[in-house]
Write a protein that holds these residues in place. Structure first.
Motif, PDB file in Angstrom:
ATOM      1  N   LYS A 136       0.815  -1.199  -0.056  1.00 48.98           N
ATOM      2  CA  LYS A 136      -0.155  -0.151  -0.246  1.00 48.98           C
ATOM      3  C   LYS A 136       0.874   1.110   0.247  1.00 48.98           C
ATOM      4  O   LYS A 136       0.414   2.423  -0.325  1.00 48.98           O
ATOM      5  CB  LYS A 136      -0.907   0.038   1.322  1.00 48.98           C
ATOM      6  N   ALA A 137       2.134   1.265   0.333  1.00 48.50           N
ATOM      7  CA  ALA A 137       2.812   2.471   0.236  1.00 48.50           C
ATOM      8  C   ALA A 137       3.004   3.306  -0.891  1.00 48.50           C
ATOM      9  O   ALA A 137       2.841   2.559  -1.956  1.00 48.50           O
ATOM     10  CB  ALA A 137       4.284   2.200   0.613  1.00 48.50           C
ATOM     11  N   GLY A 138       2.643   4.227  -1.201  1.00 49.18           N
ATOM     12  CA  GLY A 138       2.551   5.122  -2.149  1.00 49.18           C
ATOM     13  C   GLY A 138       1.069   4.890  -3.054  1.00 49.18           C
ATOM     14  O   GLY A 138       0.706   5.597  -3.953  1.00 49.18           O
ATOM     15  N   TYR A 139       0.344   4.046  -2.462  1.00 52.41           N
ATOM     16  CA  TYR A 139      -0.986   3.675  -3.166  1.00 52.41           C
ATOM     17  C   TYR A 139      -1.963   5.118  -2.646  1.00 52.41           C
ATOM     18  O   TYR A 139      -2.774   5.503  -3.670  1.00 52.41           O
ATOM     19  CB  TYR A 139      -1.603   2.435  -2.674  1.00 52.41           C
ATOM     20  N   TYR A 140      -1.835   5.305  -1.500  1.00 48.57           N
ATOM     21  CA  TYR A 140      -2.612   6.310  -0.838  1.00 48.57           C
ATOM     22  C   TYR A 140      -1.858   7.578  -0.368  1.00 48.57           C
ATOM     23  O   TYR A 140      -0.542   7.608  -0.148  1.00 48.57           O
ATOM     24  CB  TYR A 140      -3.407   6.123   0.454  1.00 48.57           C
ATOM     25  N   PRO A 141      -2.322   8.830  -0.700  1.00 43.90           N
ATOM     26  CA  PRO A 141      -1.599   9.935  -0.356  1.00 43.90           C
ATOM     27  C   PRO A 141      -1.162   9.869   1.246  1.00 43.90           C
ATOM     28  O   PRO A 141      -2.035   9.249   1.968  1.00 43.90           O
ATOM     29  CB  PRO A 141      -2.329  11.126  -0.487  1.00 43.90           C
ATOM     30  N   SER A 142       0.068  10.619   1.533  1.00 45.87           N
ATOM     31  CA  SER A 142       0.412  10.523   3.032  1.00 45.87           C
ATOM     32  C   SER A 142      -0.583  11.178   3.853  1.00 45.87           C
ATOM     33  O   SER A 142      -0.889  11.134   5.176  1.00 45.87           O
ATOM     34  CB  SER A 142       1.499  11.215   3.277  1.00 45.87           C
ATOM     35  N   SER A 143      -1.594  11.854   3.411  1.00 49.60           N
ATOM     36  CA  SER A 143      -2.980  12.621   4.000  1.00 49.60           C
ATOM     37  C   SER A 143      -3.908  11.618   4.333  1.00 49.60           C
ATOM     38  O   SER A 143      -4.784  11.663   5.337  1.00 49.60           O
ATOM     39  CB  SER A 143      -3.564  13.657   3.418  1.00 49.60           C
ATOM     40  N   LYS A 144      -3.861  10.329   3.897  1.00 52.22           N
ATOM     41  CA  LYS A 144      -4.472   9.355   4.264  1.00 52.22           C
ATOM     42  C   LYS A 144      -4.064   8.229   5.046  1.00 52.22           C
ATOM     43  O   LYS A 144      -4.591   7.403   5.744  1.00 52.22           O
ATOM     44  CB  LYS A 144      -5.345   8.538   3.021  1.00 52.22           C
ATOM     45  N   LEU A 145      -2.581   7.652   4.728  1.00 54.05           N
ATOM     46  CA  LEU A 145      -1.983   6.602   5.212  1.00 54.05           C
ATOM     47  C   LEU A 145      -0.717   6.809   5.638  1.00 54.05           C
ATOM     48  O   LEU A 145      -0.106   7.221   4.709  1.00 54.05           O
ATOM     49  CB  LEU A 145      -2.147   5.358   4.276  1.00 54.05           C
ATOM     50  N   ASN A 146      -0.277   6.759   6.875  1.00 55.49           N
ATOM     51  CA  ASN A 146       1.037   6.789   7.164  1.00 55.49           C
ATOM     52  C   ASN A 146       1.733   5.661   8.111  1.00 55.49           C
ATOM     53  O   ASN A 146       0.777   5.058   8.949  1.00 55.49           O
ATOM     54  CB  ASN A 146       1.095   8.212   8.029  1.00 55.49           C
ATOM     55  N   LEU A 147       2.918   5.477   8.074  1.00 51.35           N
ATOM     56  CA  LEU A 147       3.587   4.510   8.811  1.00 51.35           C
ATOM     57  C   LEU A 147       4.744   5.397   9.573  1.00 51.35           C
ATOM     58  O   LEU A 147       5.434   5.927   9.164  1.00 51.35           O
ATOM     59  CB  LEU A 147       4.120   3.301   8.121  1.00 51.35           C
ATOM     60  N   TYR A 148       4.684   4.959  10.946  1.00 54.43           N
ATOM     61  CA  TYR A 148       5.839   5.835  11.757  1.00 54.43           C
ATOM     62  C   TYR A 148       6.465   4.547  12.756  1.00 54.43           C
ATOM     63  O   TYR A 148       5.886   3.846  13.224  1.00 54.43           O
ATOM     64  CB  TYR A 148       5.106   6.729  12.842  1.00 54.43           C
ATOM     65  N   MET A 149       7.907   4.700  12.476  1.00 54.91           N
ATOM     66  CA  MET A 149       8.464   3.509  13.343  1.00 54.91           C
ATOM     67  C   MET A 149       9.157   4.109  14.257  1.00 54.91           C
ATOM     68  O   MET A 149      10.186   4.830  14.078  1.00 54.91           O
ATOM     69  CB  MET A 149       9.696   3.021  12.259  1.00 54.91           C
ATOM     70  N   LEU A 150       8.802   3.796  15.595  1.00 54.52           N
ATOM     71  CA  LEU A 150       9.705   4.263  16.611  1.00 54.52           C
ATOM     72  C   LEU A 150      10.818   3.594  16.706  1.00 54.52           C
ATOM     73  O   LEU A 150      10.912   2.353  16.675  1.00 54.52           O
ATOM     74  CB  LEU A 150       8.663   4.013  17.764  1.00 54.52           C
ATOM     75  N   GLU A 151      11.916   4.485  17.328  1.00 51.93           N
ATOM     76  CA  GLU A 151      13.168   3.844  17.462  1.00 51.93           C
ATOM     77  C   GLU A 151      13.678   4.216  18.770  1.00 51.93           C
ATOM     78  O   GLU A 151      13.224   5.114  19.602  1.00 51.93           O
ATOM     79  CB  GLU A 151      14.119   4.612  16.557  1.00 51.93           C
ATOM     80  N   PRO A 152      14.611   3.381  19.398  1.00 54.36           N
ATOM     81  CA  PRO A 152      14.903   3.515  20.890  1.00 54.36           C
ATOM     82  C   PRO A 152      15.813   5.001  20.775  1.00 54.36           C
ATOM     83  O   PRO A 152      16.298   5.194  19.858  1.00 54.36           O
ATOM     84  CB  PRO A 152      15.800   2.543  21.173  1.00 54.36           C
ATOM     85  N   ALA A 153      15.580   5.704  21.884  1.00 55.05           N
ATOM     86  CA  ALA A 153      16.388   7.019  21.903  1.00 55.05           C
ATOM     87  C   ALA A 153      18.015   6.643  21.827  1.00 55.05           C
ATOM     88  O   ALA A 153      18.386   5.527  22.401  1.00 55.05           O
ATOM     89  CB  ALA A 153      16.085   7.383  23.368  1.00 55.05           C
ATOM     90  N   ASN A 154      18.705   7.422  21.305  1.00 58.27           N
ATOM     91  CA  ASN A 154      20.353   6.937  21.101  1.00 58.27           C
ATOM     92  C   ASN A 154      20.758   8.117  22.118  1.00 58.27           C
ATOM     93  O   ASN A 154      21.074   9.407  21.792  1.00 58.27           O
ATOM     94  CB  ASN A 154      20.630   7.635  19.881  1.00 58.27           C
ATOM     95  N   LEU A 155      21.170   7.779  23.622  1.00 54.37           N
ATOM     96  CA  LEU A 155      21.477   8.626  24.545  1.00 54.37           C
ATOM     97  C   LEU A 155      22.929   8.437  24.630  1.00 54.37           C
ATOM     98  O   LEU A 155      23.479   7.053  24.536  1.00 54.37           O
ATOM     99  CB  LEU A 155      20.687   8.434  25.711  1.00 54.37           C
ATOM    100  N   ALA A 156      23.724   9.351  24.702  1.00 54.50           N
ATOM    101  CA  ALA A 156      25.089   9.225  24.872  1.00 54.50           C
ATOM    102  C   ALA A 156      25.559  10.363  26.015  1.00 54.50           C
ATOM    103  O   ALA A 156      25.107  11.204  25.919  1.00 54.50           O
ATOM    104  CB  ALA A 156      25.882   9.363  23.816  1.00 54.50           C
ATOM    105  N   THR A 157      26.726   9.923  26.884  1.00 58.69           N
ATOM    106  CA  THR A 157      27.341  10.755  27.648  1.00 58.69           C
ATOM    107  C   THR A 157      28.651  11.349  27.019  1.00 58.69           C
ATOM    108  O   THR A 157      29.316  10.768  26.436  1.00 58.69           O
ATOM    109  CB  THR A 157      27.505  10.354  29.266  1.00 58.69           C
TER     110      THR A 157
END
Length: 160
Positions: A136-157
């Motif tokens: 379906k990616a590209g089949y619908y405009p982003s105003s109708k279908l979105n995928l968000y991939m959550l990533e772990p925080a990249n914390l460094a000191t």
């Protein structure tokens, strides 16, 4: 509109579910864990526990699955709710054979209804969305279908 949110266990998907739901009036929100719906379906004989992981004929794990992927159970469930904002959690907690069928039913409900506004958020691990998104990616405009991939925080000191 459909928003798919994927991420590994513990990344914050359920936290997002609670936060999103708190932004709307309770009467406008339908939030549920897909496993709850499957339990109801199992009692009605529409779903069962299907082997998911096997080794040498020994079943190591089962997951809830629909008896017939053509049965529009989720579409019917969503249609009975009186909401504008839907949050479906734990898509990855049902049998992988059901992922595409469930997402197709979400799509049918979201894009082929007379309601003036419907937004559906589906949460799960990435595998639950892979095949559907590739198709379906590209089949619908982003105003109708979105995928968000959550990533772990990249914390460094820097030391100290």
């Amino acid at each position: 509109m459909i928003t798919l949110i994927s991420g590994a266990a513990g990344i914050g998907k359920t936290f997002l579910k609670r936060e999103m739901a708190s932004e709307y009036a309770e009467k406008d929100v339908c939030k549920f864990d897909i496993r709850e719906v499957y339990r109801k379906w199992q009692k009605a004989g529409k779903a069962f526990d299907k082997p998911d992981l096997q080794a040498d004929g020994v079943v190591l794990n089962t997951m809830p699955a629909m008896r017939d992927n053509r049965w529009p159970g989720l579409y019917e469930y969503l249609s009975r709710q009186q909401a504008a904002f839907y949050i479906i959690d734990s898509l990855d907690e049902v049998h992988p054979d059901d992922y595409a069928s469930l997402l197709e039913q979400v799509e049918q409900f979201a894009f082929h209804t007379d309601a003036p506004f419907i937004h559906i958020v589906v949460l799960g691990r990435g595998l639950a969305f892979r095949d559907y998104w590739q198709k379906k990616a590209g089949y619908y405009p982003s105003s109708k279908l979105n995928l968000y991939m959550l990533e772990p925080a990249n914390l460094a000191t820097k030391g100290d």
